[in-house]
Design an enzyme around this catalytic site. Sequence first.
Site, PDB file in Angstrom:
ATOM      1  N   TYR A   1      -0.202 -14.704  -7.527  1.00 61.97           N
ATOM      2  CA  TYR A   1      -0.443 -13.813  -8.668  1.00 61.97           C
ATOM      3  C   TYR A   1       0.864 -13.559  -9.411  1.00 61.97           C
ATOM      4  O   TYR A   1       0.952 -13.748 -10.629  1.00 61.97           O
ATOM      5  CB  TYR A   1      -1.060 -12.495  -8.195  1.00 61.97           C
ATOM      6  CG  TYR A   1      -1.251 -11.492  -9.315  1.00 61.97           C
ATOM      7  CD1 TYR A   1      -2.372 -11.550 -10.147  1.00 61.97           C
ATOM      8  CD2 TYR A   1      -0.297 -10.500  -9.560  1.00 61.97           C
ATOM      9  CE1 TYR A   1      -2.539 -10.639 -11.183  1.00 61.97           C
ATOM     10  CE2 TYR A   1      -0.461  -9.596 -10.593  1.00 61.97           C
ATOM     11  CZ  TYR A   1      -1.580  -9.670 -11.407  1.00 61.97           C
ATOM     12  OH  TYR A   1      -1.735  -8.780 -12.433  1.00 61.97           O
TER      13      TYR A   1
ATOM     14  N   LYS B   1       2.006 -14.880 -13.126  1.00 63.24           N
ATOM     15  CA  LYS B   1       2.381 -13.931 -14.178  1.00 63.24           C
ATOM     16  C   LYS B   1       3.789 -14.219 -14.703  1.00 63.24           C
ATOM     17  O   LYS B   1       4.050 -14.117 -15.914  1.00 63.24           O
ATOM     18  CB  LYS B   1       2.305 -12.499 -13.651  1.00 63.24           C
ATOM     19  CG  LYS B   1       0.903 -11.992 -13.423  1.00 63.24           C
ATOM     20  CD  LYS B   1       0.136 -11.854 -14.742  1.00 63.24           C
ATOM     21  CE  LYS B   1      -1.219 -11.226 -14.557  1.00 63.24           C
ATOM     22  NZ  LYS B   1      -1.976 -11.128 -15.824  1.00 63.24           N
TER      23      LYS B   1
ATOM     24  N   PRO C   1       2.647  -3.841 -17.230  1.00 63.69           N
ATOM     25  CA  PRO C   1       2.062  -2.708 -16.499  1.00 63.69           C
ATOM     26  C   PRO C   1       2.106  -2.915 -14.988  1.00 63.69           C
ATOM     27  O   PRO C   1       2.193  -4.035 -14.484  1.00 63.69           O
ATOM     28  CB  PRO C   1       0.601  -2.681 -16.986  1.00 63.69           C
ATOM     29  CG  PRO C   1       0.494  -3.751 -18.035  1.00 63.69           C
ATOM     30  CD  PRO C   1       1.625  -4.696 -17.810  1.00 63.69           C
ATOM     31  N   VAL C   2       1.998  -1.791 -14.283  1.00 60.92           N
ATOM     32  CA  VAL C   2       1.836  -1.800 -12.829  1.00 60.92           C
ATOM     33  C   VAL C   2       0.332  -1.742 -12.533  1.00 60.92           C
ATOM     34  O   VAL C   2      -0.468  -2.173 -13.353  1.00 60.92           O
ATOM     35  CB  VAL C   2       2.603  -0.622 -12.199  1.00 60.92           C
ATOM     36  CG1 VAL C   2       4.105  -0.853 -12.278  1.00 60.92           C
ATOM     37  CG2 VAL C   2       2.257   0.701 -12.898  1.00 60.92           C
ATOM     38  N   VAL C   3      -0.075  -1.219 -11.369  1.00 59.59           N
ATOM     39  CA  VAL C   3      -1.504  -1.089 -11.063  1.00 59.59           C
ATOM     40  C   VAL C   3      -2.139  -0.095 -12.042  1.00 59.59           C
ATOM     41  O   VAL C   3      -1.677   1.040 -12.164  1.00 59.59           O
ATOM     42  CB  VAL C   3      -1.732  -0.617  -9.616  1.00 59.59           C
ATOM     43  CG1 VAL C   3      -3.205  -0.279  -9.382  1.00 59.59           C
ATOM     44  CG2 VAL C   3      -1.297  -1.695  -8.638  1.00 59.59           C
ATOM     45  N   VAL C   4      -3.166  -0.545 -12.737  1.00 57.44           N
ATOM     46  CA  VAL C   4      -3.795   0.250 -13.796  1.00 57.44           C
ATOM     47  C   VAL C   4      -5.018   0.971 -13.243  1.00 57.44           C
ATOM     48  O   VAL C   4      -5.950   0.342 -12.736  1.00 57.44           O
ATOM     49  CB  VAL C   4      -4.192  -0.644 -14.985  1.00 57.44           C
ATOM     50  CG1 VAL C   4      -4.817   0.194 -16.104  1.00 57.44           C
ATOM     51  CG2 VAL C   4      -2.976  -1.417 -15.507  1.00 57.44           C
TER      52      VAL C   4
ATOM     53  N   SER D   1      -7.725  -3.944  -9.244  1.00 58.00           N
ATOM     54  CA  SER D   1      -6.925  -2.715  -9.272  1.00 58.00           C
ATOM     55  C   SER D   1      -7.723  -1.517  -8.772  1.00 58.00           C
ATOM     56  O   SER D   1      -7.210  -0.676  -8.024  1.00 58.00           O
ATOM     57  CB  SER D   1      -6.431  -2.444 -10.700  1.00 58.00           C
ATOM     58  OG  SER D   1      -5.554  -3.461 -11.124  1.00 58.00           O
TER      59      SER D   1
END
Length: 237
Positions: A63, A67, A90-93, A105
């Site tokens: 992953y 990215k 972004p981080v975990v949304v 997520s």
Amino acid sequence: MMEPAVIGTRNVMMAAAEAKVRRVVFTSSIGAVYMDPNRIPDVVVDESCWSDLEYCKNTKNLYCYGKTVAEQSAWDVAKKKGVDLVVVNPVVVLGPLLQPTVNASIMHILKYLIGTVKTYANAVQGYVHVRDVALAHIIVFETPSASGRYICSERMLHRGEVVEILAKLFPEYPIPTKCSDEKNPRKQPYKFTNKKIKDLGIEFIPVKQCLYETVKSLQENGHLPISKQAEDSVKTH
């Protein structure tokens, strides 16, 4: 994972260049930023940081590998074709669901509520509200001076902190209380900065509210049972 991430990104960037669009806002990920085994704990992770591709390969983290390569491809085309590119990482949304299904997520939180896991990992993670991520895209699109990359994260939490917040907000669910790794010291969040995006005017929604709205949305969409105790909790908060 690699083909749609890389080829798809390159295709869109080429189409944007041919159409002479004024600005492209690309959604990347913190996964393209922080995966670096050589970074010492005191170093602050900022927009200049990139994930180490060999480390991603060796740890089988495709992953983050995908990215990183996809974002690098976007920058490569932007430079060659003269496209004005701005990137949001972004981080975990978290937050309310738009779609009827549960994505990766949200499953990150749901698994602690439905009893599928009995322990939490000795790990840290960044969290951000979906509305802040959407707002970040609008702001970097509309602000002429916006450039480069923008880390989009409210804060870092250990998984133990996440389950503690969930347990206080929703005690009726079988939220784990034990860590899966009781031998090693508790991992500390790495230092990061979200100053660049905050300087454009974003005031992040607190993680506690993100978690609350995530669970409430899961209840409303039928992914979680809601008891009388849960209804009282909703009214209270």
